[in-house]
Write an enzyme that holds these catalytic residues in place. Structure first.
Site, short mmCIF file in Angstrom:
data_model
loop_
_atom_site.label_atom_id
_atom_site.label_comp_id
_atom_site.label_asym_id
_atom_site.label_seq_id
_atom_site.Cartn_x
_atom_site.Cartn_y
_atom_site.Cartn_z
N GLU A 51 8.46 23.44 31.32
CA GLU A 51 10.34 23.85 31.12
C GLU A 51 10.18 22.69 31.79
O GLU A 51 12.40 23.42 32.19
CB GLU A 51 9.77 25.33 32.06
CG GLU A 51 8.86 26.00 30.46
CD GLU A 51 10.03 26.84 29.64
OE1 GLU A 51 11.56 26.70 29.66
OE2 GLU A 51 9.79 26.56 28.52
N HIS B 108 -6.93 31.42 40.68
CA HIS B 108 -7.79 31.53 40.65
C HIS B 108 -8.40 30.01 40.51
O HIS B 108 -9.59 29.56 41.17
CB HIS B 108 -9.15 31.51 38.75
CG HIS B 108 -10.39 31.96 38.96
ND1 HIS B 108 -11.17 30.96 38.61
CD2 HIS B 108 -11.25 32.56 39.99
CE1 HIS B 108 -12.52 30.82 38.89
NE2 HIS B 108 -12.43 32.10 39.61
N LYS C 52 -13.56 32.30 48.42
CA LYS C 52 -13.32 31.47 47.90
C LYS C 52 -12.01 31.53 49.47
O LYS C 52 -11.15 30.43 49.43
CB LYS C 52 -12.02 31.31 46.78
CG LYS C 52 -13.12 31.74 46.02
CD LYS C 52 -12.75 32.11 44.83
CE LYS C 52 -13.68 32.32 43.39
NZ LYS C 52 -12.80 33.39 42.76
#
Length: 360
Positions: A128, A279, A320
């Site tokens: 895009e 993620h 994480k």
């Protein structure tokens, strides 16, 4: 009997409060009697409550990343080629709709001035941007009927409109580049990965309006493990019948991305939206037992168990985000929030962040 009931009701209604800490912030919003001061207005968000306060905490968290990033780092010689020379490696992730929107210009500003170190996005988040260099996207309405738009060859992204001719122009621009990539693979043994392809496309577009032009110029790696999931994939599919043989290696890219986290002194994650980009960045930071700083901006909810909607605390449970970190999630539309976040952080500290480049 009546007196007993009244006493019970009175005790319930007028229950005595425990004391709150003296240093607990008190709710107070902006007073427009002071005039219109947009910085002061945004500063008042900290004591406004709800998502305004989350926004202010996100500003603080990003400014902590910036302060760490500006700290000088002495690197062991063997690690100098593994990771950028900063006190905090900042990972920026965003979904494709934000590039389709005017948030693209905010992201381009960050890449132009090398204020982030690593970018992760989707196929649409790449294409895009490039397509906008070839033809514009327009403002429409959410309510425009899909059937009528399809008959007219107009694609809708929320309340944005993209004529299908834009993708035809993209095909005309991309096909010769894919031919050249196949040729270099065959004659020069070039080993293509999604990030190397994006780097090449940024070079070829040669347009300062493009995020990926500046990522190319400033050598900011852009990872997109699902690069075929969009118009780029369509074009690669068509091209594979005309000139087969192009190979994109995602294994080299995952080693590269994970190494950016592993060899960083500190890391910060700024993630707009959810899904793959959220993620992929978080999992890279698992390799170092978690990011030191994190800001999520999305409208996702956790009750369906999705990673997109998960609060930062869930990422802490996976390793994480570090256990001593103070991550922030802002439940809001990033098209409203992210330009304001950048205004209060990167743009406000632009002089400090670009000082080294000016002296080079």
């Amino acid at each position: 009997m009546a007196d007993s009931a009244l006493s019970l009701s009175r005790d319930a209604v007028l229950k005595e409060s425990a004391s709150l800490p003296e240093d607990m912030p008190r709710i107070r919003g902006y007073d427009f009697n002071q005039g219109v001061d947009h910085r002061a207005l945004l500063h008042s968000y900290l004591t406004t409550g709800f998502q305004a306060s989350s926004f202010a905490l996100a500003v603080q968290e990003i400014n902590k990343m910036i302060e760490k990033r500006l700290e000088p780092v002495e690197e062991p010689e063997e690690q100098q080629d593994q990771q950028g020379r900063s006190g905090c490696t900042i990972f920026l992730g965003y979904t494709s709709n934000l590039i389709s929107s005017g948030v693209r210009e905010t992201i381009r500003y960050l890449a132009q001035h090398k204020m982030v170190d690593v970018i992760v996005t989707t196929a649409g988040g790449v294409e895009e941007d490039l397509i906008k260099c070839l033809a514009p996207t327009y403002l429409g309405e959410f309510s425009l009927p899909g059937k009528e738009l399809r008959q007219r060859g107009i694609n809708r992204i929320g309340n944005l409109l993209v004529p299908n001719d834009n993708y035809c122009k993209f095909e005309d621009w991309l096909m010769p580049i894919l031919d050249q990539m196949v040729l270099e693979q065959k004659t020069e043994s070039t080993h293509w990965t999604p990030s190397k392809m994006i780097h090449r496309l940024g070079k070829e577009i040669n347009n300062p309006d493009s995020v990926y032009y500046w990522a190319y110029k400033n050598d900011i790696p852009v990872y997109s493990p699902a690069l075929t999931d969009g118009s780029l994939g369509d074009m690669i599919y068509f091209h594979s019948y005309k000139n087969p043989g192009l190979v994109l290696d995602i294994v080299e890219d995952i080693r590269s991305l994970n190494s950016k986290a592993v060899f960083a002194k500190n890391t910060g994650m700024i993630i707009l939206g959810g899904g793959l980009v959220k993620h992929h960045i978080a999992n890279a930071n698992l390799m170092r037992n978690g990011a030191d700083f994190a800001v999520f901006v999305n409208t996702g909810q956790e009750f369906d168990g999705s990673d997109s909607g998960a609060r930062p605390d869930e990422a802490v449970s996976w390793g994480k985000i570090r256990m001593d970190a103070k991550p922030v999630k802002v439940y809001a539309d990033a098209s409203i929030v992210f330009p304001l976040l950048v205004a209060e952080t990167f743009a406000h500290q632009a002089g400090r962040l670009t000082e080294d480049k000016k002296s080079d």
